[in-house]
Enzyme design. Structure first.
Site, PDB file in Angstrom:
ATOM      1  N   TYR A 270     -13.215 -40.534  -6.402  1.00 49.50           N
ATOM      2  CA  TYR A 270     -11.740 -40.962  -7.478  1.00 49.50           C
ATOM      3  C   TYR A 270     -11.495 -41.724  -7.583  1.00 49.50           C
ATOM      4  O   TYR A 270     -10.526 -42.585  -8.239  1.00 49.50           O
ATOM      5  CB  TYR A 270     -10.650 -40.139  -5.786  1.00 49.50           C
ATOM      6  CG  TYR A 270     -10.688 -40.399  -5.004  1.00 49.50           C
ATOM      7  CD1 TYR A 270      -9.811 -41.394  -4.379  1.00 49.50           C
ATOM      8  CD2 TYR A 270     -11.083 -40.027  -3.819  1.00 49.50           C
ATOM      9  CE1 TYR A 270      -9.577 -41.791  -3.419  1.00 49.50           C
ATOM     10  CE2 TYR A 270     -11.357 -40.146  -3.024  1.00 49.50           C
ATOM     11  CZ  TYR A 270     -10.758 -40.970  -2.280  1.00 49.50           C
ATOM     12  OH  TYR A 270     -10.519 -41.892  -0.836  1.00 49.50           O
TER      13      TYR A 270
ATOM     14  N   HIS B 236     -11.154 -43.541   2.930  1.00 46.64           N
ATOM     15  CA  HIS B 236      -9.212 -42.967   3.190  1.00 46.64           C
ATOM     16  C   HIS B 236      -9.860 -42.068   4.966  1.00 46.64           C
ATOM     17  O   HIS B 236      -9.282 -42.920   6.054  1.00 46.64           O
ATOM     18  CB  HIS B 236      -8.796 -41.700   2.855  1.00 46.64           C
ATOM     19  CG  HIS B 236      -7.655 -40.331   3.653  1.00 46.64           C
ATOM     20  ND1 HIS B 236      -6.839 -41.564   3.450  1.00 46.64           N
ATOM     21  CD2 HIS B 236      -7.848 -39.631   4.280  1.00 46.64           C
ATOM     22  CE1 HIS B 236      -5.927 -40.435   4.172  1.00 46.64           C
ATOM     23  NE2 HIS B 236      -6.513 -39.694   4.930  1.00 46.64           N
TER      24      HIS B 236
ATOM     25  N   ARG C 157      -6.478 -51.011   0.418  1.00 44.65           N
ATOM     26  CA  ARG C 157      -7.310 -50.570   1.425  1.00 44.65           C
ATOM     27  C   ARG C 157      -8.909 -50.562   0.810  1.00 44.65           C
ATOM     28  O   ARG C 157      -9.369 -49.653  -0.585  1.00 44.65           O
ATOM     29  CB  ARG C 157      -7.032 -49.508   1.759  1.00 44.65           C
ATOM     30  CG  ARG C 157      -8.492 -49.026   3.381  1.00 44.65           C
ATOM     31  CD  ARG C 157      -8.328 -47.705   4.123  1.00 44.65           C
ATOM     32  NE  ARG C 157      -8.352 -46.495   2.979  1.00 44.65           N
ATOM     33  CZ  ARG C 157      -7.563 -45.782   1.951  1.00 44.65           C
ATOM     34  NH1 ARG C 157      -6.079 -46.011   2.099  1.00 44.65           N
ATOM     35  NH2 ARG C 157      -8.772 -44.844   1.280  1.00 44.65           N
TER      36      ARG C 157
END
Length: 355
Positions: free
Chosen positions: A265, A256, A252
């Site tokens: 991250y 998120h 992706r």
């Protein structure tokens, strides 16, 4: 003991078939259908992010980069099959026939957004992680006991494999040999946790061994591989051979959700590299150009049709009447309990200034 699950691929990054024999399974019509649906859901996804940034849509979970996994699997389903999505699988639900305006309504927190099209067995998106797997197993068991040939597909991410519901759903489905497909989209991260820190297994597909069911690992950016492997799994399910676990390895590009910052991250330069080399839409475009299927006139036509569809859906959503406060209380139970009824009355008293 090490069990190998090689990555199954039909079309490489250059848009070329890995095995020339596979060409017999493909038609020009099927390739165009794949392309149309991937363009459609990518257009929807990008527009949804834009609307959220403008304050016209609530927090949104993007999926760009996962179009082949979602469209390819959903196109393999039969008209009477069940689809159990997560909060990120609106690309699959739109491909399967979900209404676009209602999908936008869902992201505005409207109860109408959980209502599928008439005749479509699409479960409301599951926000709790992995809870949809036991539901899918149950629906598939019901179809089996009714004597139908209908199956169920449940979508989930790699993080869901750490939840008890994942194991309970898989175990139930395998014990009763229900007609179900458990479709994992492994994008390498469970929110901010890389896969190597959230499970010790080398692959998700190998978890099938514990339940004695087939496990398949496919290139999730190859819509041909996704479609045909899902079709084969569904065929086994309909023939009474039980469930299959499919791991679609994908990526992706974005966050998120629109409330997240992935640069905290993960190395976002990987997204740029994958977009240039392994993008699912670009890969199919290369295949079409290699096979003289690329038609600029048709491409421009469908892009305009899709853009018009998205704009009509937005206009419909923004003309909806304001949500009713009753919706907070009336859809918790079929018949409201006395506690819910009491809360509703107290809330309306507060609104009337009586409290």
């Amino acid at each position: 003991m090490t069990v190998e699950f090689p990555l199954y691929q039909m079309m490489n990054e250059n848009g070329q078939l890995v095995r020339e024999d596979d060409k017999e399974r493909l038609t020009d019509e099927l390739i165009r259908e794949f392309y149309y649906h991937m363009v459609r859901i990518r257009t929807f996804d990008r527009k949804a992010i834009s609307l959220q940034r403008q304050g016209r849509l609530g927090t949104y979970a993007p999926f760009e980069g996962q179009e082949a996994a979602q469209a390819g699997s959903a196109l393999a389903l039969g008209k009477e099959d069940w689809l159990f999505p997560t909060y990120r699988d609106h690309g699959a639900t739109l491909t399967y026939g979900a209404d676009m305006a209602r999908t936008f309504l869902y992201w505005n927190g409207r109860v109408e957004g959980c209502v599928p099209e008439e005749g479509k067995k699409i479960f409301p998106p599951a926000v709790p992680i992995a809870t949809q797997l036991p539901h899918a197993a149950g629906a598939a068991l019901a179809e089996m006991r009714k004597g139908t040939k209908n199956a169920a597909i449940a979508y989930f991410g790699d993080g869901a494999t750490s939840e008890g519901d994942f194991h309970e759903g898989m175990n139930m489905a395998s014990v009763f040999k229900v007609p179900a497909v458990f479709f994992n989209q492994n994008n390498g991260f469970a929110i901010s946790v890389p896969i190597e820190k959230q499970m010790n297994s080398k692959t998700v597909a190998q978890k099938s061994v514990a339940y004695g069911i087939p496990g398949v690992r496919v290139d999730g950016n190859d819509i041909l591989a996704v479609y045909f492997q899902t079709m084969e799994a569904l065929e086994r399910a309909r023939n009474g051979e039980g469930p299959t676990l499919i791991e679609a390895v994908t990526w992706r590009y974005g966050a998120h959700t629109t409330a997240d910052d992935p640069t905290k991250y993960r190395n976002q330069s990987m997204s740029d590299e994958i977009r240039q080399t392994r993008d699912p839409l670009m890969r199919l475009e290369r295949y079409m150009k290699n096979g003289d299927l690329w038609d600029e006139g048709w491409i421009n036509q469908i892009q305009q049709e899709i853009t018009d569809e998205v704009e009509r859906a937005i206009k419909e959503v923004e003309s909806y009447p304001p949500p009713k406060v009753d919706d907070l209380f009336d859809h918790v139970f079929e018949t409201p309990t006395w506690t819910i009824a009491k809360q509703k009355e107290e809330y309306f008293q507060l609104l009337r200034g009586e409290a």
